[in-house]
Design a protein around this motif. Sequence first.
Motif, PDB file in Angstrom:
ATOM      1  N   ASN A  51     -16.319  21.382   3.782  1.00  0.00           N
ATOM      2  CA  ASN A  51     -17.308  22.399   4.122  1.00  0.00           C
ATOM      3  C   ASN A  51     -17.690  22.289   5.591  1.00  0.00           C
ATOM      4  N   VAL A  52     -18.352  23.315   6.067  1.00  0.00           N
ATOM      5  CA  VAL A  52     -18.937  23.299   7.408  1.00  0.00           C
ATOM      6  C   VAL A  52     -20.421  23.584   7.245  1.00  0.00           C
ATOM      7  N   GLY A  53     -21.228  22.551   7.466  1.00  0.00           N
ATOM      8  CA  GLY A  53     -22.672  22.691   7.305  1.00  0.00           C
ATOM      9  C   GLY A  53     -23.397  22.607   8.631  1.00  0.00           C
ATOM     10  N   THR A  54     -24.552  21.977   8.606  1.00  0.00           N
ATOM     11  CA  THR A  54     -25.371  21.902   9.814  1.00  0.00           C
ATOM     12  C   THR A  54     -25.622  20.470  10.268  1.00  0.00           C
ATOM     13  N   ALA A  55     -24.918  19.503   9.655  1.00  0.00           N
ATOM     14  CA  ALA A  55     -25.080  18.114  10.092  1.00  0.00           C
ATOM     15  C   ALA A  55     -24.659  17.976  11.547  1.00  0.00           C
ATOM     16  N   HIS A  56     -25.488  17.320  12.361  1.00  0.00           N
ATOM     17  CA  HIS A  56     -25.223  17.106  13.796  1.00  0.00           C
ATOM     18  C   HIS A  56     -25.133  18.423  14.570  1.00  0.00           C
ATOM     19  N   ILE A  57     -25.756  19.479  14.051  1.00  0.00           N
ATOM     20  CA  ILE A  57     -25.625  20.778  14.721  1.00  0.00           C
ATOM     21  C   ILE A  57     -26.213  20.733  16.134  1.00  0.00           C
ATOM     22  N   GLY A  58     -27.208  19.861  16.336  1.00  0.00           N
ATOM     23  CA  GLY A  58     -27.796  19.730  17.668  1.00  0.00           C
ATOM     24  C   GLY A  58     -26.799  19.201  18.679  1.00  0.00           C
ATOM     25  N   GLU A  59     -25.901  18.318  18.219  1.00  0.00           N
ATOM     26  CA  GLU A  59     -24.900  17.754  19.116  1.00  0.00           C
ATOM     27  C   GLU A  59     -23.754  18.740  19.346  1.00  0.00           C
TER      28      GLU A  59
ATOM     29  N   THR B 260       0.833  -1.209   0.000  1.00  0.00           N
ATOM     30  CA  THR B 260       0.000   0.000   0.000  1.00  0.00           C
ATOM     31  C   THR B 260       0.867   1.259   0.000  1.00  0.00           C
ATOM     32  N   LYS B 261       0.606   2.150  -0.951  1.00  0.00           N
ATOM     33  CA  LYS B 261       1.339   3.409  -1.050  1.00  0.00           C
ATOM     34  C   LYS B 261       0.482   4.616  -0.654  1.00  0.00           C
ATOM     35  N   PHE B 262      -0.836   4.491  -0.817  1.00  0.00           N
ATOM     36  CA  PHE B 262      -1.740   5.584  -0.450  1.00  0.00           C
ATOM     37  C   PHE B 262      -2.839   5.035   0.450  1.00  0.00           C
ATOM     38  N   LEU B 263      -3.129   5.789   1.496  1.00  0.00           N
ATOM     39  CA  LEU B 263      -4.205   5.444   2.422  1.00  0.00           C
ATOM     40  C   LEU B 263      -5.126   6.657   2.486  1.00  0.00           C
ATOM     41  N   VAL B 264      -6.378   6.498   2.037  1.00  0.00           N
ATOM     42  CA  VAL B 264      -7.333   7.604   1.973  1.00  0.00           C
ATOM     43  C   VAL B 264      -8.416   7.343   3.011  1.00  0.00           C
ATOM     44  N   LEU B 265      -8.476   8.203   4.011  1.00  0.00           N
ATOM     45  CA  LEU B 265      -9.354   7.957   5.149  1.00  0.00           C
ATOM     46  C   LEU B 265     -10.347   9.095   5.348  1.00  0.00           C
ATOM     47  N   GLU B 266     -11.598   8.723   5.415  1.00  0.00           N
ATOM     48  CA  GLU B 266     -12.667   9.671   5.740  1.00  0.00           C
ATOM     49  C   GLU B 266     -12.782   9.758   7.256  1.00  0.00           C
ATOM     50  N   MET B 267     -12.896  10.980   7.781  1.00  0.00           N
ATOM     51  CA  MET B 267     -12.986  11.170   9.227  1.00  0.00           C
ATOM     52  C   MET B 267     -14.270  11.911   9.592  1.00  0.00           C
ATOM     53  N   GLY B 268     -15.082  11.294  10.418  1.00  0.00           N
ATOM     54  CA  GLY B 268     -16.320  11.908  10.876  1.00  0.00           C
ATOM     55  C   GLY B 268     -16.196  12.352  12.322  1.00  0.00           C
ATOM     56  N   ALA B 269     -17.133  13.177  12.755  1.00  0.00           N
ATOM     57  CA  ALA B 269     -17.100  13.663  14.135  1.00  0.00           C
ATOM     58  C   ALA B 269     -18.507  13.889  14.649  1.00  0.00           C
ATOM     59  N   ARG B 270     -18.703  13.587  15.917  1.00  0.00           N
ATOM     60  CA  ARG B 270     -19.966  13.869  16.591  1.00  0.00           C
ATOM     61  C   ARG B 270     -19.761  14.892  17.704  1.00  0.00           C
ATOM     62  N   GLY B 271     -18.507  15.358  17.836  1.00  0.00           N
ATOM     63  CA  GLY B 271     -18.222  16.326  18.876  1.00  0.00           C
ATOM     64  C   GLY B 271     -16.776  16.786  18.813  1.00  0.00           C
ATOM     65  N   ILE B 272     -16.453  17.773  19.619  1.00  0.00           N
ATOM     66  CA  ILE B 272     -15.095  18.285  19.700  1.00  0.00           C
ATOM     67  C   ILE B 272     -14.161  17.172  20.189  1.00  0.00           C
TER      68      ILE B 272
ATOM     69  N   GLY C 110     -23.666  24.526  17.239  1.00  0.00           N
ATOM     70  CA  GLY C 110     -23.615  25.615  16.268  1.00  0.00           C
ATOM     71  C   GLY C 110     -22.561  25.349  15.217  1.00  0.00           C
ATOM     72  N   ARG C 111     -22.596  26.123  14.117  1.00  0.00           N
ATOM     73  CA  ARG C 111     -21.647  25.923  13.027  1.00  0.00           C
ATOM     74  C   ARG C 111     -20.221  26.251  13.453  1.00  0.00           C
ATOM     75  N   GLU C 112     -20.063  27.219  14.343  1.00  0.00           N
ATOM     76  CA  GLU C 112     -18.716  27.561  14.799  1.00  0.00           C
ATOM     77  C   GLU C 112     -18.084  26.385  15.544  1.00  0.00           C
ATOM     78  N   GLN C 113     -18.891  25.672  16.316  1.00  0.00           N
ATOM     79  CA  GLN C 113     -18.379  24.502  17.027  1.00  0.00           C
ATOM     80  C   GLN C 113     -18.049  23.372  16.043  1.00  0.00           C
ATOM     81  N   ILE C 114     -18.865  23.256  14.984  1.00  0.00           N
ATOM     82  CA  ILE C 114     -18.569  22.254  13.961  1.00  0.00           C
ATOM     83  C   ILE C 114     -17.241  22.590  13.283  1.00  0.00           C
ATOM     84  N   ALA C 115     -17.042  23.874  12.980  1.00  0.00           N
ATOM     85  CA  ALA C 115     -15.782  24.305  12.371  1.00  0.00           C
ATOM     86  C   ALA C 115     -14.603  24.017  13.296  1.00  0.00           C
ATOM     87  N   GLN C 116     -14.793  24.213  14.599  1.00  0.00           N
ATOM     88  CA  GLN C 116     -13.733  23.916  15.552  1.00  0.00           C
ATOM     89  C   GLN C 116     -13.344  22.443  15.472  1.00  0.00           C
ATOM     90  N   ALA C 117     -14.358  21.575  15.387  1.00  0.00           N
ATOM     91  CA  ALA C 117     -14.100  20.135  15.333  1.00  0.00           C
ATOM     92  C   ALA C 117     -13.454  19.733  14.016  1.00  0.00           C
TER      93      ALA C 117
END
Length: 270
Positions: free
Chosen positions: A185-193, A154-166, A196-203
């Motif tokens: 992008n920074v959207g509104t997915a999981h905004i309840g958790e 393996t020469k390349f490893l492409v990993l998707e990273m998700g988050a539910r919180g900081i 706000g969008r600023e917290q999503i951007a932080q994460a």
Amino acid sequence: MIALSLAEIASVVGGQTHDIPDPSVQVTAPVVRDSREVEPGSLFAAFAGERVDGHDFAQQVVDAGAVAVLASRPVGVPAIVVEDVQTALGALARHVVRRLGATLVALTGSAGKTSTKDLIAQVLRTKAPTVFTPGSLNNEIGLPLTALSATEETKFLVLEMGARGIGHIRYLTELTPPRIGLVLNVGTAHIGEFGGREQIAQAKGELVEALPPAEDGGTAVLNADDPLVRAMASRTKAKVLLFGETDEADVRAENVRLTDSGQPAFTLHT
């Protein structure tokens, strides 16, 4: 997975071997958590879920060819017993990634992660052996399992990273440190958790904070059209590459449109 002996794995994860006649036996196939995915040479990670306990399948997976079970208790078959299977899985992934020396590309964002990850991987695999996240298995279990499916080639490893919180992405980058990081992008997915969008951007920005400096090859690829993403440039020592439709983007799409047949089209400037 790269070949590792059960003794080495036990040392890496801080586990105790149980019912293992020969600790020098090697795991040569992927680590799996689904008993239906076991193949000869696999290591089976036994997770106890709400309805199904992987420990109950220990004999079945060994009969199917698994070398041993990564478990939280003895199971009557060859096993490496640890305090916490998830933590052990992460430690093993960290060890394997360090041994690989592959270029690790990580990406995150509120929308479009999975399709973008697939597109990147399809390009890279034309150049060299590439391993990438299957589907959207982008959490603290799916990401290590993906990393552990890599081999010596393996020469390349492409990993998707998700988050539910900081802190979630920071944890994932500690397991699999990326050299190239992409924030879509920074959207509104999981905004309840998040709150706000600023917290999503932080994460989401934890990804670019984890990149090595530019002189060591670190590159942050950021969406110039999203102000919250573009602002992440100040949070990294990596080289920053902007993409988008704005004139200031290093990689720019112009005249974005749908053709008469419904296909997206644009002029690409680099």
